[in-house]
Design an enzyme around this catalytic site. Sequence first.
Site, short mmCIF file in Angstrom:
data_model
loop_
_atom_site.label_atom_id
_atom_site.label_comp_id
_atom_site.label_asym_id
_atom_site.label_seq_id
_atom_site.Cartn_x
_atom_site.Cartn_y
_atom_site.Cartn_z
CB ALA A 173 -1.02 -0.27 1.51
NE ARG A 233 8.67 6.86 -16.28
CZ ARG A 233 9.17 5.70 -15.22
NH1 ARG A 233 9.92 5.09 -15.64
NH2 ARG A 233 8.29 5.98 -14.35
NE ARG A 246 13.34 0.17 -13.52
CZ ARG A 246 13.54 1.42 -14.47
NH1 ARG A 246 15.28 0.45 -14.74
NH2 ARG A 246 13.16 2.00 -14.93
CG ASP A 304 9.55 1.06 -19.66
OD1 ASP A 304 9.56 1.26 -18.81
OD2 ASP A 304 9.76 -0.39 -19.80
N GLY A 352 1.26 1.30 -5.35
CA GLY A 352 0.05 -0.24 -4.90
C GLY A 352 -0.57 1.66 -4.39
CG HIS A 392 10.81 -1.73 -16.22
ND1 HIS A 392 10.60 -0.77 -16.74
CD2 HIS A 392 11.02 -1.70 -14.65
CE1 HIS A 392 10.22 -0.23 -15.58
NE2 HIS A 392 10.05 -0.30 -14.55
#
Length: 306
Positions: free
Chosen positions: A8, A151, A88, A148, A12, A175
Amino acid sequence: MKITVVGAGAVGASCAEYIAIKNFASEVVLLDIKEGYAEGKAMDLMQTASLNGFDTKITGVTNDYSKTANSDVCVITSGIPRKPGMTREELIGINAGIVKAVSSSLIEHSPKTIVIVVSNPMDTMAYLVHKSTNLPKNRIIGMGGALDSARFKYRLAEALGGPISDVDGMVIGGHSDTGMIPLTRLATRNGVSVSEFLSEDRLNQVKEDTKVGGATLTKLLGTSAWYAPGAAVSGMVQAIVCDTKKVFPCSALLEGEYGFSDICLGVPVILGKNGIEEIITITLNDAEKANMAESAKGVKAVNDLL
Ligand SMILES: NC(=O)c1ccc[n+]([C@@H]2O[C@H](COP(=O)([O-])OP(=O)(O)OC[C@H]3O[C@@H](n4cnc5c(N)ncnc54)[C@H](O)[C@@H]3O)[C@@H](O)[C@H]2O)c1
Ligand SMILES: O=C(O)C[C@H](O)C(=O)O
């Protein structure tokens, strides 16, 4: 239709908000491990219902998976986001354990669900869900390409000096900052190739800006983005719940498509009530094929860390 969103936090909650505002689901359950957090976010969001005019019921729960039972779609956003300067891929150590445990609890209570994986490194997290559960491959979908591509369209519209609604384009591949492949060759402005308007140099700039889109926002915000990620997930959930057959680039398990197997990678798919209804194979040129091979190599190297 019942949707569960695990985590959350920023993404989320944004995802739950967009799903509710679009008013296509009867119920959204927000679940978080932090005591009272999802309950608080759900209450705050429900207090926007009369203002935003939606009837979707949002409830929050602390780690109680019985409340998620029989969800049609489950979205996994639980895990840590990156900080400025990180990739990432560096999140795998913490997020792999979270995603594995969360997906298993979700499926225990909703064996027929479709799972959308958001937590990073997303292609590897989607692969992990495939490897650690027995869900059929059409029911595990990684979200990356939808964001993506949004964007990419933003950057194209900026370069063209025109409205984003006139622009169409797609990003495939992994990604990651290096693995994304914005398909400038196929991008259009109201049906006309963008190369009619923009020089090769300008298009290369658009490509590079798109690939580091997440890193650029992370540097500005001190944590990663949430509005566009939430909107991207809500669009995918809507396509599934409303069975629209809309095309999104998504991370899908490949079994020979594009020449790759045993990997989740961003490719165009048709989304409908069965999740991934079809992987669309488009003809890539030699440079794009080489980019896909490089991108797949990068994702495989991260998968090997699992
Ligand atoms: N795929 C994409 O395009 C994309 C886009 C944006 C963010 N992300 C990723 O999504 C993840 C979440 O980002 P955020 O900005 O919302 O982070 P956040 O820190 O705001 O929220 C994450 C939430 O997950 C919760 N959580 C942690 N472990 C949990 C568990 N075991 N069970 C339930 N809840 C748990 C935390 O308490 C927190 O509230 C990150 O990994 C981020 O990199 C992916
Ligand atoms: O950039 C990140 O780490 C989060 C997400 O993957 C994004 O692209 O916004």
